[in-house]
Design a protein around this motif. Structure first.
Motif, PDB file in Angstrom:
ATOM      1  N   GLU A   1      -6.958   5.036  -2.785  1.00 59.81           N
ATOM      2  CA  GLU A   1      -7.232   3.589  -2.799  1.00 59.81           C
ATOM      3  C   GLU A   1      -7.247   2.993  -1.397  1.00 59.81           C
ATOM      4  O   GLU A   1      -7.971   2.037  -1.142  1.00 59.81           O
ATOM      5  N   ASP A   2      -6.462   3.556  -0.493  1.00 59.15           N
ATOM      6  CA  ASP A   2      -6.334   3.005   0.851  1.00 59.15           C
ATOM      7  C   ASP A   2      -7.344   3.592   1.845  1.00 59.15           C
ATOM      8  O   ASP A   2      -7.536   3.031   2.921  1.00 59.15           O
ATOM      9  N   LEU A   3      -7.958   4.719   1.505  1.00 61.00           N
ATOM     10  CA  LEU A   3      -8.887   5.376   2.420  1.00 61.00           C
ATOM     11  C   LEU A   3     -10.304   4.853   2.233  1.00 61.00           C
ATOM     12  O   LEU A   3     -10.673   4.375   1.163  1.00 61.00           O
ATOM     13  N   SER A   4     -11.106   4.973   3.267  1.00 58.95           N
ATOM     14  CA  SER A   4     -12.506   4.575   3.181  1.00 58.95           C
ATOM     15  C   SER A   4     -13.360   5.791   2.826  1.00 58.95           C
ATOM     16  O   SER A   4     -14.293   6.148   3.537  1.00 58.95           O
ATOM     17  N   ALA A   5     -13.019   6.440   1.714  1.00 57.74           N
ATOM     18  CA  ALA A   5     -13.724   7.640   1.271  1.00 57.74           C
ATOM     19  C   ALA A   5     -14.328   7.389  -0.107  1.00 57.74           C
ATOM     20  O   ALA A   5     -13.762   6.667  -0.925  1.00 57.74           O
ATOM     21  N   ASN A   6     -15.483   8.001  -0.337  1.00 58.15           N
ATOM     22  CA  ASN A   6     -16.173   7.834  -1.617  1.00 58.15           C
ATOM     23  C   ASN A   6     -15.696   8.816  -2.680  1.00 58.15           C
ATOM     24  O   ASN A   6     -15.811   8.544  -3.868  1.00 58.15           O
TER      25      ASN A   6
ATOM     26  N   LYS B   1       0.844  -1.184   0.000  1.00 62.59           N
ATOM     27  CA  LYS B   1       0.000   0.000   0.000  1.00 62.59           C
ATOM     28  C   LYS B   1       0.884   1.240   0.000  1.00 62.59           C
ATOM     29  O   LYS B   1       2.094   1.162   0.140  1.00 62.59           O
TER      30      LYS B   1
END
Length: 77
Positions: A50-55, A7
């Motif tokens: 890619e690694d974040l939990s964001a839309n 990552k």
């Protein structure tokens, strides 16, 4: 058999590099470790997307700005 997944670097290390500082503030309520611009926040968000939990990128920006606040790095502009 196993798989390795690499990552991107942690957000905190990217923030330190962009702000040009060695470490965050020891006392975030009373001292500022450095400053970072919103343009630099966007660059980090794009790299970490890619690694974040964001839309979307705006949500990713908020996550990165929260990391900055917890490190004592002020966001300008």
């Amino acid at each position: 058999s196993f798989e390795l997944e690499f990552k991107s670097p942690p957000a905190s290390s990217l923030i330190l590099k962009k702000a040009g500082i060695e470490s965050g503030a020891a006392d975030i309520l009373n001292e500022t470790a450095g400053t970072i611009s919103k343009a630099q926040i966007r660059e980090i968000s794009e790299q970490k997307m890619e690694d974040l939990s964001a839309n979307d990128l705006e949500a990713a920006d908020k996550i990165i700005m929260g990391t900055c606040r917890s490190m004592g790095v002020e966001v300008k502009g």
